[in-house]
Design an enzyme around this catalytic site. Structure first.
Site, PDB file in Angstrom:
ATOM      1  N   TYR A  67       2.718  16.527  23.332  1.00  0.00           N
ATOM      2  CA  TYR A  67       1.403  16.449  23.977  1.00  0.00           C
ATOM      3  C   TYR A  67       0.868  15.019  23.946  1.00  0.00           C
ATOM      4  CZ  TYR A  67      -3.690  16.665  24.245  1.00  0.00           C
ATOM      5  OH  TYR A  67      -5.003  16.423  24.561  1.00  0.00           O
ATOM      6  N   SER A  83      -6.860  11.097  24.872  1.00  0.00           N
ATOM      7  CA  SER A  83      -7.042  11.818  23.603  1.00  0.00           C
ATOM      8  C   SER A  83      -6.805  10.930  22.391  1.00  0.00           C
ATOM      9  CB  SER A  83      -6.040  12.978  23.553  1.00  0.00           C
ATOM     10  OG  SER A  83      -5.928  13.478  22.239  1.00  0.00           O
ATOM     11  N   GLU A 138      -5.342  11.895  19.935  1.00  0.00           N
ATOM     12  CA  GLU A 138      -3.983  12.203  19.467  1.00  0.00           C
ATOM     13  C   GLU A 138      -3.018  11.057  19.778  1.00  0.00           C
ATOM     14  OE1 GLU A 138      -2.117  15.037  18.009  1.00  0.00           O
ATOM     15  OE2 GLU A 138      -4.107  15.209  17.164  1.00  0.00           O
TER      16      GLU A 138
END
Ligand code: GDD
Length: 332
Positions: free
Chosen positions: A146, A122, A124
């Site tokens: 996460y 990801s 992120e």
């Protein structure tokens, strides 16, 4: 013999688009689902019940599915929720990937077959970004439980490739959306609320940080990149993105103006929807995927926003009332 594939997270947005892509290419598709999620899957999929927190279930499923390709999409994927459920998120999203990698390694050893592995990494992981745009060389700085879990899974994937010679790839995907997006992610939350406001079913929409900048693409385009990674001669990691950025506010403008509405009359800011640590900007440089895989996104920002809100507007009344907007205080 058709090629066999196994998708974890098959009942999610990406799982559904990837299922369609793999069927269109003649694959047999197996899916790993949690109890209670089977009705969200294409009836042609061969389903196997398992949970990524339970490693005892994974090897037997690989032995039954005999996959040539494993697409590991399963995760607790909501960033805000991961602050409330940090240990669960690390268990499913981080350790769940390690359990899957280890099961694939064991299965390869026992069966003597080559299994290609795709890891859903990801953007992120870039978090508090060191540079813009972000590419495969950009240092990581995760900003949520996460993102930390995804970074652990990313490095485990690289380590299984380097240590055991596994054909393991990571796709570092930037935000990707569609009419099938979960209703607690900001784009779908907005398109669903706008449609319901237009239809007189609701009046207010609670949101958090409208200044966040994201690189939003179409999920249907992004699953094509996943598949291409596993068809390439050598395993590697790739950024998948559009390179175009917009704020949440601009997404609101696009959606509400398409319905001749003014979002300022409906949006309320709820401090609970801000994150303890925010990722201010994500913007991907996908030139490696373009050059090596011949991949490029087809759907642009405006088309994506309109596709999503039009789908919500034309949903049946039953679907619209079932998809009630998240309540104030929900983690959406
Ligand atoms: N969900 C949500 N709800 N986000 C809001 C809201 C709200 O009410 N108001 C503002 N936002 C802002 C968030 O603070 C964030 O900056 C941005 O909208 C996008 O939030 P999400 O749609 O929840 O996505 P995300 O960027 O946190 O994460 C998604 O993309 C990642 C890839 O970059 C998820 O799909 C992740 O699983 C994925 O890895």
């Amino acid at each position: 013999m058709p090629r066999s594939s196994l998708i974890t997270g098959i009942s999610g947005q990406d799982g559904s688009y990837l299922t369609e892509l793999l069927f269109s290419k003649g694959y047999e598709v197996h899916g790993l689902v949690q109890y209670g999620r089977r009705e969200l899957c294409d009836p042609r999929v061969k389903l196997h019940y398992a949970d990524l927190t339970d490693s005892s279930a994974l090897l037997p499923i690989l032995e039954r599915a005999q996959p040539d390709e494993v697409y590991h999409l399963g995760a607790q994927s909501h960033v805000r929720l991961s602050f409330d459920l940090p240990v669960h998120t690390v268990d499913v999203t981080g350790l769940g990937t390690l359990r899957m990698l280890e099961a694939v390694r064991q299965y390869q050893r026992i069966s003597g077959r080559l299994v290609k592995f795709y890891q859903a990494s990801s953007s992120e992981m870039f978090g508090k970004v060191a540079e813009t745009p972000q590419n495969e060389q950009t240092p990581f700085h995760p900003r949520s439980p996460y993102a930390c879990a995804k970074l652990f899974a990313h490095w485990q994937t690289i380590n299984y490739r380097e240590a055991y010679g596994m054909f393991a790839c990571s796709g570092i995907l930037f935000n990707h959306e569609s009419p099938r997006r979960g209703i607690n992610f900001v784009t779908r939350k907005i398109t669903l609320a706008a449609a319901r406001i237009k239809l007189g079913l609701q009046d207010k929409l609670s949101l958090g940080n409208l200044d966040a900048v994201r690189d939003w693409g179409f999920a249907g385009d992004y699953v094509e990149a996943m598949w291409r990674m596993l068809q390439h001669d050598t395993p590697d990691d790739y950024v998948v993105a559009t390179g175009q950025t917009h704020t949440v506010r601009e997404f609101l403008d696009e959606v509400f103006s398409h319905l001749d509405l003014d979002w300022r009359e409906h949006v309320e800011i709820d401090p609970n929807l801000f994150r303890p640590a925010e990722v201010d900007i994500l913007c991907g440089d996908a030139s490696k995927a373009r050059r090596v895989l011949g991949w490029q996104p087809k759907v642009g920002f405006q088309e994506l926003a309109r596709m999503m809100v039009d789908a919500d507007l034309h949903a049946t009344p039953d679907e619209l009332s079932l998809l009630e907007a998240p309540r104030v205080g929900d983690w959406g």
